[in-house]
Design a protein around this motif. Structure first.
Motif, PDB file in Angstrom:
ATOM      1  N   UNK A 140       8.081   1.145  14.590  1.00  0.00           N
ATOM      2  CA  UNK A 140       7.502   0.683  13.323  1.00  0.00           C
ATOM      3  C   UNK A 140       6.039   0.334  13.494  1.00  0.00           C
ATOM      4  N   UNK A 141       5.678  -0.206  14.664  1.00  0.00           N
ATOM      5  CA  UNK A 141       4.323  -0.709  14.888  1.00  0.00           C
ATOM      6  C   UNK A 141       3.462   0.262  15.694  1.00  0.00           C
ATOM      7  N   UNK A 142       3.841   1.531  15.661  1.00  0.00           N
ATOM      8  CA  UNK A 142       3.036   2.575  16.267  1.00  0.00           C
ATOM      9  C   UNK A 142       2.540   3.510  15.162  1.00  0.00           C
TER      10      UNK A 142
ATOM     11  N   UNK B 238       6.479   3.168  -2.307  1.00  0.00           N
ATOM     12  CA  UNK B 238       6.947   4.527  -2.015  1.00  0.00           C
ATOM     13  C   UNK B 238       6.630   4.914  -0.578  1.00  0.00           C
ATOM     14  N   UNK B 239       5.431   4.565  -0.125  1.00  0.00           N
ATOM     15  CA  UNK B 239       5.049   4.882   1.244  1.00  0.00           C
ATOM     16  C   UNK B 239       5.905   4.115   2.249  1.00  0.00           C
ATOM     17  N   UNK B 240       6.141   2.825   1.986  1.00  0.00           N
ATOM     18  CA  UNK B 240       6.932   1.999   2.899  1.00  0.00           C
ATOM     19  C   UNK B 240       8.351   2.527   3.026  1.00  0.00           C
TER      20      UNK B 240
ATOM     21  N   UNK C 260      12.473   5.247   6.250  1.00  0.00           N
ATOM     22  CA  UNK C 260      13.571   6.218   6.272  1.00  0.00           C
ATOM     23  C   UNK C 260      13.330   7.290   7.331  1.00  0.00           C
ATOM     24  N   UNK C 261      12.119   7.820   7.394  1.00  0.00           N
ATOM     25  CA  UNK C 261      11.844   8.930   8.303  1.00  0.00           C
ATOM     26  C   UNK C 261      11.725   8.484   9.756  1.00  0.00           C
ATOM     27  N   UNK C 262      11.101   7.319   9.986  1.00  0.00           N
ATOM     28  CA  UNK C 262      10.893   6.867  11.362  1.00  0.00           C
ATOM     29  C   UNK C 262      12.121   6.143  11.897  1.00  0.00           C
ATOM     30  N   UNK C 263      12.875   5.499  10.986  1.00  0.00           N
ATOM     31  CA  UNK C 263      14.140   4.912  11.397  1.00  0.00           C
ATOM     32  C   UNK C 263      14.119   3.426  11.647  1.00  0.00           C
TER      33      UNK C 263
END
Length: 648
Positions: free
Chosen positions: A227-229, A495-497, A502-505
């Motif tokens: 998340x933080x990368x 929308x971005x969040x 969802x995509x990064x997990x």
């Protein structure tokens, strides 16, 4: 207690001591030192049901970072108990209730000419045409080629630019600011010039500025959370964001230039009025790599506190009820191999820590202070291996300097705000930056809000953790005796969040629906209003275009006996939108502000593009503003006021 010593000792923790720890749901963290007195037992604030709202799928954003998202019903564990707040409403019968009529178009639009009303109707109607909004940049580029630069600028000033932008420079915006002030409406100045980057250019800048030298050399073999990368597919942070400015890092010189721009806005706000506001974004002031890294550190240290709380059987308690027994805490740290018990006892007796026999979240957060060497801050407990380890294997001297410069720029802006008697609002940004942004904003509040509210932090109520964040920060201000300042918004990055999570997990940080966000907004709003009623040491900017939320605020102020002249509650909307809310509030004596963008026509095109996209959803969802504009225009024409002269 010295954080550096604590980190050094924890680094010796043997592996395996913290295996099988289930990470707790984390919230953004704050800093604190214990007050000299013990507080009363905390009591959970009662939740608030949102007032009914119009069936609009999207609410337009009132201030940078305030677009309408989707919100969620408060979830279990999402309320933070705090010191008892009086719920006794004012019973002073001599105070008359203040009523604001949002249907009186004659009063709401008396400062607008017929041409201005007609322009608003045309612009808002155009904003509902999908193809015009979706292709707005291409159409503007084509118009410039066909009409030429001079005619293109004239056309823009007669339509979108004239509706949403005040002028090209400080001098040209003065007439509009003075006219609004005559009607009781203040200004939050914003120089809205933006880079017009391609998606590829934005992605490259983001990856270059968010990935450290250590990460480049590790090839993924580090201890960072995803998340933080930085992730290239979300490198263009403008994607899905229509109501907030986005800054991309180029170099330190550009950050200095952006700081100078903020300083000019602060000075202009100070010169325009005695109680002005100015807004800043942290990502404009330095390399965003630091915000990512520091956010991850704060979140991981919060999880370590949760782990220690679980050891004492307090993991199910509300956030501020988790008071760790000091002796058990010392024993746990000793068992983890942190150090000798006597050494640990010395650490926890400094700066009034542990005098009550317990340590809570605010005490824990105070262990990380602004005097710690920045690279030493980036030590985190690994909940899988049980070891304390550096977030990065290498931290260069240049990276250390860049991060210190960001802090120095913040300090310079806060001092200019103090000197010019302007209040400074720190805008909220994406959740992977926000823990660090909130922490740095709180550090500024601790320093500059001692005598009056100068620094305002922003809370996005579409986040599941919004109420926790507000209540914890209010409690911090009580303990340390400074003025709490908040700007309350619904949020700009929904929308971005959601797509990124969802995509990064990782867990979606956004509340599930719009009505839930309304409830969260009203719950946070009521909590801060009750704090104002209780101590008069809190201040809030209600940044919204939602008329029902404004009415909810006015009703609560009437019940509490909070007068508009006390200047504790402010309202904010964007220039060119919701005048039927702003001007009646100003004429009734409430502190209300328009977010006033300015800049050359060609250089504010990205801003105008976002306004068009935002208004598409807003205008499709609600016909109210257009119907009120038509009502007033027809009243004037039928009354023979073809050449109506504005009154202000």
């Amino acid at each position: 207690m010295s954080y550096t010593k604590f980190v050094a000792a924890l680094f010796r923790t043997k592996s395996g001591n913290m295996r099988n720890i289930s990470p707790a749901r984390c919230r953004s963290t704050v800093a604190s030192t214990k007050s000299q007195e013990e507080k009363e037992p905390p009591v959970e604030a009662a939740p608030v049901e949102a007032a009914p709202v119009e069936a609009a799928p999207v609410e337009a954003a009132p201030v940078e970072g305030c677009s309408a998202p989707v919100e969620a019903a408060p979830v279990e564990g999402c309320s933070a108990p705090v010191e008892v707040i009086s719920r006794t409403r004012s019973t002073n019968t001599h105070l008359s209730r203040i009523h604001v009529d949002f249907d009186n178009t004659q009063e709401a639009y008396k400062s607008k000419s017929n041409v201005e009303l007609l322009r608003s109707l045309v612009v808002f109607k155009l904003c509902t045409v999908d193809i015009l909004v979706e292709k707005n940049k291409e159409l503007m580029d084509l118009s410039r080629k066909l009409l030429g630069q001079w005619m293109f600028e004239k056309m823009m000033k007669m339509t979108f630019y004239g509706q949403f932008v005040a002028g090209e420079d400080h001098n040209s915006i003065k007439p509009l600011i003075q006219k609004n002030q005559a009607c009781g409406v203040g200004a939050v100045l914003d120089y809205s010039v933006e880079e017009d980057l391609t998606q590829e250019e934005a992605e490259k800048k983001e990856m270059d500025s968010c990935v450290s030298e250590a990460e480049k050399e590790s090839h993924g073999a580090d201890h960072r959370e995803k998340k933080y990368k930085a992730h290239r597919q979300f490198g263009d942070r403008r994607g899905g964001v229509i109501s907030a400015r986005t800054y991309f890092y180029a170099d330190e010189a550009k950050c200095d230039n952006q700081m100078e721009t903020f300083i000019n806005c602060i000075k202009a706000s100070g010169g325009a009025s005695t109680d002005g506001f100015s807004a800043i974004k942290m990502t404009a002031l330095g390399r965003p790599q630091f915000l990512l890294q520091f956010s991850e550190v704060l979140v991981k240290w919060r999880r370590f506190f949760n782990f220690l709380a679980a050891q004492q059987g307090k993991s199910e308690m509300m956030v501020l009820e988790q008071k760790l027994e000091l002796e058990q805490l010392k024993e746990s740290l000793t068992q983890l191999g942190v150090g000798a018990k006597d050494d640990i006892e010395n650490w926890f007796t400094g700066e009034k820590l542990g005098l009550s026999g317990t340590i809570d979240l605010l005490d824990w957060n105070s262990l990380i202070n602004d005097t710690t060497k920045i690279s030493n801050l980036l030590m985190v407990p690994n909940l899988e291996t049980g070891q304390l380890e550096p977030l990065l294997d290498m931290f260069t001297a240049e990276e250390e300097k860049q991060m210190k410069r960001m802090l120095q720029r913040m300090d310079v802006l806060a001092k200019h705000a103090m000197e010019n008697e302007v209040r400074l609002m720190v805008d909220a940004e994406q959740t992977y930056f926000q823990p660090a942004i909130s922490r740095l904003a709180l550090e500024m509040q601790r320093k500059f809000n001692r005598e009056k509210p100068v620094i305002f932090n922003t809370y996005q109520c579409y986040l599941k953790e919004a109420y926790d964040n507000v209540t914890v920060d209010v409690e911090l201000s009580r303990r340390e005796g400074w003025y709490f300042g908040a700007k309350l918004v619904r949020g700009a990055y929904m929308y971005q969040e959601r797509a990124r999570a969802r995509e990064i997990g990782y867990e979606d940080p956004i509340n599930p629906d719009y009505e839930a966000t309304n409830r969260m907004y009203h719950k946070c709003l009521e909590f801060v209003l009750e704090e104002i009623e209780h101590s008069r040491n809190a201040n809030i900017m209600v940044a919204t275009h939602n008329e029902e939320t404004v009415k909810f605020t006015l009703d609560m102020m009437n019940e509490m006996g909070l007068l508009p002249t006390e200047n504790k509650v402010y309202f904010g909307q964007l220039l060119g939108m919701c005048d039927q809310i702003s001007f009646p509030l100003g004429q009734a004596g409430f502190p209300v502000y328009k977010y006033v963008p300015y800049g050359p026509v060609n250089e504010v095109i990205p801003y105008l593009s976002r306004r068009a996209q935002e208004n598409r959803g807003f205008m499709k969802g609600s016909q109210r503003e257009r119907s009120l504009l038509w009502k007033e225009l027809k009243r004037r024409l039928l009354g023979g006021q073809l050449f109506y002269k504005p009154v202000y």
